[in-house]
Design a protein around this motif. Structure first.
Motif, PDB file in Angstrom:
ATOM      1  N   PRO A 138      63.852  34.774 -30.161  1.00  0.00           N
ATOM      2  CA  PRO A 138      64.314  35.682 -29.104  1.00  0.00           C
ATOM      3  C   PRO A 138      65.423  36.612 -29.594  1.00  0.00           C
ATOM      4  O   PRO A 138      66.271  36.229 -30.400  1.00  0.00           O
ATOM      5  CB  PRO A 138      64.839  34.720 -28.028  1.00  0.00           C
ATOM      6  N   ALA A 139      65.404  37.840 -29.109  1.00  0.00           N
ATOM      7  CA  ALA A 139      66.446  38.801 -29.443  1.00  0.00           C
ATOM      8  C   ALA A 139      67.713  38.488 -28.653  1.00  0.00           C
ATOM      9  O   ALA A 139      67.674  37.818 -27.606  1.00  0.00           O
ATOM     10  CB  ALA A 139      65.974  40.219 -29.130  1.00  0.00           C
ATOM     11  N   LEU A 140      68.832  38.990 -29.139  1.00  0.00           N
ATOM     12  CA  LEU A 140      70.113  38.754 -28.478  1.00  0.00           C
ATOM     13  C   LEU A 140      70.082  39.196 -27.022  1.00  0.00           C
ATOM     14  O   LEU A 140      70.605  38.507 -26.140  1.00  0.00           O
ATOM     15  CB  LEU A 140      71.221  39.510 -29.222  1.00  0.00           C
ATOM     16  N   GLN A 141      69.448  40.337 -26.745  1.00  0.00           N
ATOM     17  CA  GLN A 141      69.451  40.888 -25.388  1.00  0.00           C
ATOM     18  C   GLN A 141      68.623  40.065 -24.410  1.00  0.00           C
ATOM     19  O   GLN A 141      68.771  40.207 -23.197  1.00  0.00           O
ATOM     20  CB  GLN A 141      68.922  42.331 -25.402  1.00  0.00           C
ATOM     21  N   GLU A 142      67.752  39.193 -24.911  1.00  0.00           N
ATOM     22  CA  GLU A 142      66.870  38.451 -24.015  1.00  0.00           C
ATOM     23  C   GLU A 142      67.562  37.284 -23.322  1.00  0.00           C
ATOM     24  O   GLU A 142      67.125  36.848 -22.256  1.00  0.00           O
ATOM     25  CB  GLU A 142      65.660  37.942 -24.799  1.00  0.00           C
ATOM     26  N   TRP A 200      65.584  48.505 -36.462  1.00  0.00           N
ATOM     27  CA  TRP A 200      64.730  47.930 -35.421  1.00  0.00           C
ATOM     28  C   TRP A 200      64.922  46.415 -35.289  1.00  0.00           C
ATOM     29  O   TRP A 200      64.121  45.743 -34.653  1.00  0.00           O
ATOM     30  CB  TRP A 200      63.272  48.241 -35.751  1.00  0.00           C
ATOM     31  N   ASP A 201      66.004  45.878 -35.851  1.00  0.00           N
ATOM     32  CA  ASP A 201      66.171  44.423 -35.922  1.00  0.00           C
ATOM     33  C   ASP A 201      66.285  43.742 -34.565  1.00  0.00           C
ATOM     34  O   ASP A 201      66.039  42.539 -34.452  1.00  0.00           O
ATOM     35  CB  ASP A 201      67.413  44.067 -36.748  1.00  0.00           C
ATOM     36  N   GLU A 202      66.695  44.483 -33.540  1.00  0.00           N
ATOM     37  CA  GLU A 202      66.865  43.883 -32.211  1.00  0.00           C
ATOM     38  C   GLU A 202      65.709  44.215 -31.268  1.00  0.00           C
ATOM     39  O   GLU A 202      65.823  44.024 -30.053  1.00  0.00           O
ATOM     40  CB  GLU A 202      68.196  44.331 -31.602  1.00  0.00           C
ATOM     41  N   SER A 203      64.611  44.712 -31.798  1.00  0.00           N
ATOM     42  CA  SER A 203      63.456  45.033 -30.951  1.00  0.00           C
ATOM     43  C   SER A 203      62.971  43.798 -30.197  1.00  0.00           C
ATOM     44  O   SER A 203      63.011  42.682 -30.717  1.00  0.00           O
ATOM     45  CB  SER A 203      62.311  45.578 -31.813  1.00  0.00           C
ATOM     46  N   PHE A 204      62.521  44.009 -28.995  1.00  0.00           N
ATOM     47  CA  PHE A 204      61.918  42.930 -28.205  1.00  0.00           C
ATOM     48  C   PHE A 204      61.039  43.552 -27.143  1.00  0.00           C
ATOM     49  O   PHE A 204      61.061  44.768 -26.921  1.00  0.00           O
ATOM     50  CB  PHE A 204      62.993  42.023 -27.582  1.00  0.00           C
ATOM     51  N   VAL A 205      60.239  42.749 -26.482  1.00  0.00           N
ATOM     52  CA  VAL A 205      59.382  43.210 -25.391  1.00  0.00           C
ATOM     53  C   VAL A 205      60.120  42.966 -24.077  1.00  0.00           C
ATOM     54  O   VAL A 205      60.556  41.845 -23.798  1.00  0.00           O
ATOM     55  CB  VAL A 205      58.026  42.483 -25.393  1.00  0.00           C
TER      56      VAL A 205
END
Length: 294
Positions: A138-142, A200-205
């Motif tokens: 999971p990305a940090l923002q998730e 793009w390291d923090e990309s997520f859906v």
């Protein structure tokens, strides 16, 4: 701002030469909080943090490559001979990218702020049909995005925000890949025109509204709140995010600020020594989290 000091070691240079054919000592490029970037033989070699599994950046690179197919500003990594885009050397993920000459856009200049918003709208449209599968990590923002209280930001506990986020995402089902960290420091401009979007390291859906709100904060006056001008320009350019009322924009920005708080303390636990300017900025962002409470 603390930047990664990871060197371009002889072992990394040798592996890059064998994989992509580029050789030299390498020139350290400005920026990079976790990954270090070096200009080498007309390209950029990114050296990721130790211990990061190659599957994570490989997944993120899938997003970049999809965007680059239709968006000229989106930079995609160069594939290795086997088709992958990441090699692991000394426990670190290594990737190779085109070098683009430019400087960070000035978000304080109205024309460049509007250009950033329009670029984000086109980026979201280009990613709307991308289906990359589950993110390996999971990305940090998730964390906390869907209403689960984030355990790494307990000091900013806010059950009202948690319930609001859960309800918002139930009412906004659109999901597609996002850049994940769309701010001026991850873009390059030349002669007043944005020519590249990087890192793009923090990309997520996720829901595009999440990234719109975060970007409006980053490209606006980040100590006063999100930029309405940025949001308006994004919608005028046909971005995929729905219109946000004042409460929705504020709450999504507060999620972003809570994740920044978690990252600040994560960095401190890993030995980063923040200077006074870092501390002052951190405290101002925490104050903004409380001030934007609806």
């Amino acid at each position: 701002m603390i930047y990664a000091t990871t060197p371009l070691t002889p072992a990394i240079r040798e592996a890059v030469g064998l994989t992509w054919g580029f050789t030299g000592e390498g020139e350290r490029l400005h920026g990079g909080e976790e990954s270090a970037a070096y200009r080498l033989d007309g390209h950029v070699i990114r050296v990721g943090p130790a211990g990061r599994d190659a599957a994570e950046p490989e997944w993120c690179h899938t997003i970049a490559r999809h965007a680059a197919a239709t968006l000229p500003e989106a930079l995609a990594p160069l594939p290795a001979p086997d088709g992958t885009t990441v090699i692991t050397v000394e426990g670190r993920p290594i990737s190779c990218w085109p070098y683009i000459d430019g400087a960070w856009p000035d978000a304080g200049v109205v024309a460049q702020r509007v250009a950033g918003a329009r670029l984000l709208a086109r980026l979201h449209r280009s990613l709307a049909g991308c289906r990359p599968g589950p993110r390996p990590v999971p990305a940090l923002q998730e964390s906390g995005l869907y209403g689960d209280p984030p355990h790494d930001a307990a000091e900013l506990d806010d059950p009202v925000l948690d319930r609001w986020l859960a309800d918002f995402h139930a009412r906004h089902p659109l999901r597609h890949p996002l850049h994940g960290d769309f701010y001026a420091g991850n873009a390059l401009a030349r002669d007043g025109t944005i020519v590249a979007v990087l890192d793009w390291d923090e990309s997520f859906v996720g829901a595009p509204e999440t990234e719109l709100a975060a970007a409006a904060l980053e490209w606006g006056d980040d100590l006063a709140g999100p930029s309405k001008e940025f949001v308006d320009a994004y919608h005028e350019a046909g971005g995929t995010a729905s219109r946000l009322d004042e409460e929705s924009l504020a709450q999504l920005v507060r999620h972003k600020l809570r994740r920044e708080y978690a990252y600040f303390h994560k960095a401190a636990r890993f030995g980063v020594e923040h200077d006074q300017a870092d501390l002052d900025y951190h405290h101002a962002r925490v104050e903004l989290f409380h001030r934007l409470r609806p």
